[in-house]
Design an enzyme around this catalytic site. Sequence first.
Site, PDB file in Angstrom:
ATOM      1  N   ASP A  58     -57.405  38.531 -27.923  1.00 53.08           N
ATOM      2  CA  ASP A  58     -57.604  39.304 -26.701  1.00 53.08           C
ATOM      3  C   ASP A  58     -58.985  39.048 -26.106  1.00 53.08           C
ATOM      4  OD1 ASP A  58     -58.738  40.559 -28.947  1.00 53.08           O
ATOM      5  OD2 ASP A  58     -58.465  42.577 -28.133  1.00 53.08           O
ATOM      6  N   ARG A  59     -59.986  38.912 -26.960  1.00 50.67           N
ATOM      7  CA  ARG A  59     -61.347  38.674 -26.468  1.00 50.67           C
ATOM      8  C   ARG A  59     -61.474  37.267 -25.881  1.00 50.67           C
ATOM      9  NH1 ARG A  59     -65.105  40.955 -31.276  1.00 50.67           N
ATOM     10  NH2 ARG A  59     -66.715  41.095 -29.635  1.00 50.67           N
TER      11      ARG A  59
END
Length: 260
Positions: free
Chosen positions: A111-112
């Site tokens: 996600d990052r």
Amino acid sequence: MLLAIDAGNTNVKFALVEASGDIVQRWRIATDARRTADEYAVWLDQLLKMEGYARRDVETVVISTVVPRALHNLQLLASKYFGVDAVVAGKPPLSWGIALKVDEPQQVGSDRIVNAIAAQAIEPDSDKIVISFGTATTVDHVDSEGAYCGGIIAPGINLSLDALVAAAAKLPRIGIEAPASTSVIGRTTESQMLIGIYWGYVAMMEGLLQRMKAQIGKPVTVIATGGLAILFQQHGHLFDKIDPDLTLRGIATLYRNNIK
């Protein structure tokens, strides 16, 4: 169309994305690693029909997940109900396409990384700080070339609030919201809790942003995502841009970058 799936610790988010990159619909459901492909399909099929779409409109499924146990059933959803093999962020044939300038790149949450990809597409000529409000609050540095340069992980707002209520027997459960005033002296238990959580997080973000900007040493654009970003912007004015769909955009951008 592309179906982007972001499986987080709290929610699984789905988005229909057109070839242009525009998100035309989005839905979310609570994360449950035990939820079967059949259950996802019944829920999602109804939502597609309500918006005038059908499963046959989905030509590609791309998944980003930080919950490994949820991946199998999402892949099965793609193959059984959409007739395609899902591609997974961080796994062949998808290449990140950006440098991960950290000591343990294999440990960085997908996600990052997709947030970094989306942030670079939004601001390609400057350094970025990406703040994501989720189960954890993350603050990440993305340089002007799009490289992920590391960041910060802090407890999420709701996680902190749940821990406070669980550990202190007399404290009531409250919802997070912006205080009615800027006063930091509460006169009731509930107002004192709200002040502690809300202004405490504003102060934390102000301090972390100040330190991170000083360490980067050049102008940066602060981009926030997550449902609580708008809430904290009301009094804090901490962010230059807010994009609730940043992660979903990053998933779609990752796929488009790999099929060029």
